[in-house]
Design a protein around this motif. Sequence first.
Motif, mmCIF file in Angstrom:
data_model
loop_
_atom_site.group_PDB
_atom_site.id
_atom_site.type_symbol
_atom_site.label_atom_id
_atom_site.label_comp_id
_atom_site.label_asym_id
_atom_site.label_seq_id
_atom_site.Cartn_x
_atom_site.Cartn_y
_atom_site.Cartn_z
ATOM 1 N N ILE A 140 20.793 -17.263 -16.785
ATOM 2 C CA ILE A 140 19.963 -16.056 -16.885
ATOM 3 C C ILE A 140 20.458 -14.986 -15.915
ATOM 4 N N HIS A 195 18.806 -21.264 -14.957
ATOM 5 C CA HIS A 195 18.554 -20.109 -14.089
ATOM 6 C C HIS A 195 19.853 -19.362 -13.791
ATOM 7 N N LYS A 230 6.507 -9.399 -12.518
ATOM 8 C CA LYS A 230 7.331 -10.325 -13.286
ATOM 9 C C LYS A 230 8.326 -9.571 -14.163
ATOM 10 N N LYS A 254 12.313 -18.395 -21.850
ATOM 11 C CA LYS A 254 11.158 -18.967 -21.163
ATOM 12 C C LYS A 254 10.741 -20.299 -21.772
ATOM 13 N N ARG A 307 22.060 -11.297 -16.962
ATOM 14 C CA ARG A 307 21.472 -10.058 -16.452
ATOM 15 C C ARG A 307 22.533 -9.202 -15.753
ATOM 16 N N ASP A 341 12.439 -9.369 -13.596
ATOM 17 C CA ASP A 341 13.332 -9.712 -14.694
ATOM 18 C C ASP A 341 14.312 -8.574 -14.982
ATOM 19 N N LEU A 364 14.552 -13.395 -19.000
ATOM 20 C CA LEU A 364 13.750 -14.583 -18.711
ATOM 21 C C LEU A 364 12.821 -14.937 -19.865
ATOM 22 N N LYS A 365 12.227 -13.924 -20.498
ATOM 23 C CA LYS A 365 11.267 -14.180 -21.568
ATOM 24 C C LYS A 365 11.931 -14.833 -22.774
#
Length: 410
Positions: A260, A257, A299, A226, A264, A303, A222-223
């Motif tokens: 991501i 989204h 958070k 971001k 993952r 993630d 996510l970072k």
Amino acid sequence: MMNYKYRIYPNTDQQAKILDWLETCRGVYNYALRELKDWIASRKCDVDRCSLSKEYIIPADTPFPSYHLQQNNLPKAKKINPKLKEVHSQVLQTTIRRLHDTWDAFRSRSFGFPRFKKFGQFKSFLYPQFKENPLKDGCIKLSKIGEVAINLHRPIPDGFTIKQVRVLSRARHTQWYVVITIALDVEIPENPPIGRAIGVDLGLEKFVTTSDNFTVERPKFLKDLKGKLKSLQKRASRKHKGSKSWEKAQIKVARLHHKIANTRKDFHLKTAHLLCDQAETIFAEDLNTVGLNRGMLRKECIDASFGQFLDLLKWVCWKRGCYFQKVDPRGTSATCPECGATVQKALKEREHICPECNYKTHRDHAAAQMVRLRGLESVPKDFGERKLSGNGGLSGVNSLDKCLSRNAQL
């Protein structure tokens, strides 16, 4: 039984029909839930008094709206609402079944009462059975919808039969998938705890640390995106809600989204296979993932998605014939794996230094060693690091160098 997920590509008419079916199923789900809630509310009032504000007037001899009762009411509802006839009958039945599965889960765990579905929240429906194989010539045949193009990136294994198919909507109804459940009437024994054993410690500094001091860096899914996500959300917030431009902006946010989440999951699967390359027996921490996702580092924990990784690791171990077991994680970082002494340390202290035996290593490595020791204690006593027949070394040692080189590329 196993689930295979494939991407499908319905045409414009088929997409419109699928969307119409989803809304019809949502209406059936909400109507059945309303009957359930009204019946429960009518039984809350005391026998000798009534509520001052309102009262649900339902006869006392009215039976509970069970799954079979509501399912049997579907033919009557079709006469009143002819639109229900457009949807496959078994799809509507499985929608009722979906509600009562949620209701049964609520009763067993005492939380998670079924909720009404808002517009767009109902994203799947299920075909519970097929008379013949629906896959043919790069298409899947769905009753009342037609033949839909499918990307069959991996074939159905020989001997397996298709039991059911679930149609899924993703990224605000712009990407479509089917989850095909296949089954074979065989009994698969559980994988025994044999071969080389390792312990796995999960963390935020290093995603995975094993008892062999093999580490995997934690990508920040996510970072890393971001900034792009923030930019797309900012553009969407400036659009007039409900307009076409607003919908296009929301689709871009949803697709990011989705990307991501896919990245993952791909990382989790590859990491699980890396661990299975090293050993036939894997012990991991039984983390309280719900508590971690509500804590101070929620958070980062969300993630990393430790819960999803543990589920996928269990699945990969089963598929590859490895033994997997979770152990109690309490005190693994505060116990010396060499002498068993208690070594309390703050979270910021990343080195493990035992004052009793002077054993020094990284904190996560020591925790992984303790996970392995606890796992070995929980299996039968005759279990040890056995040598494979016809091989002079322990299983997984030959592939360890390969894993280390692949780890450096992650």
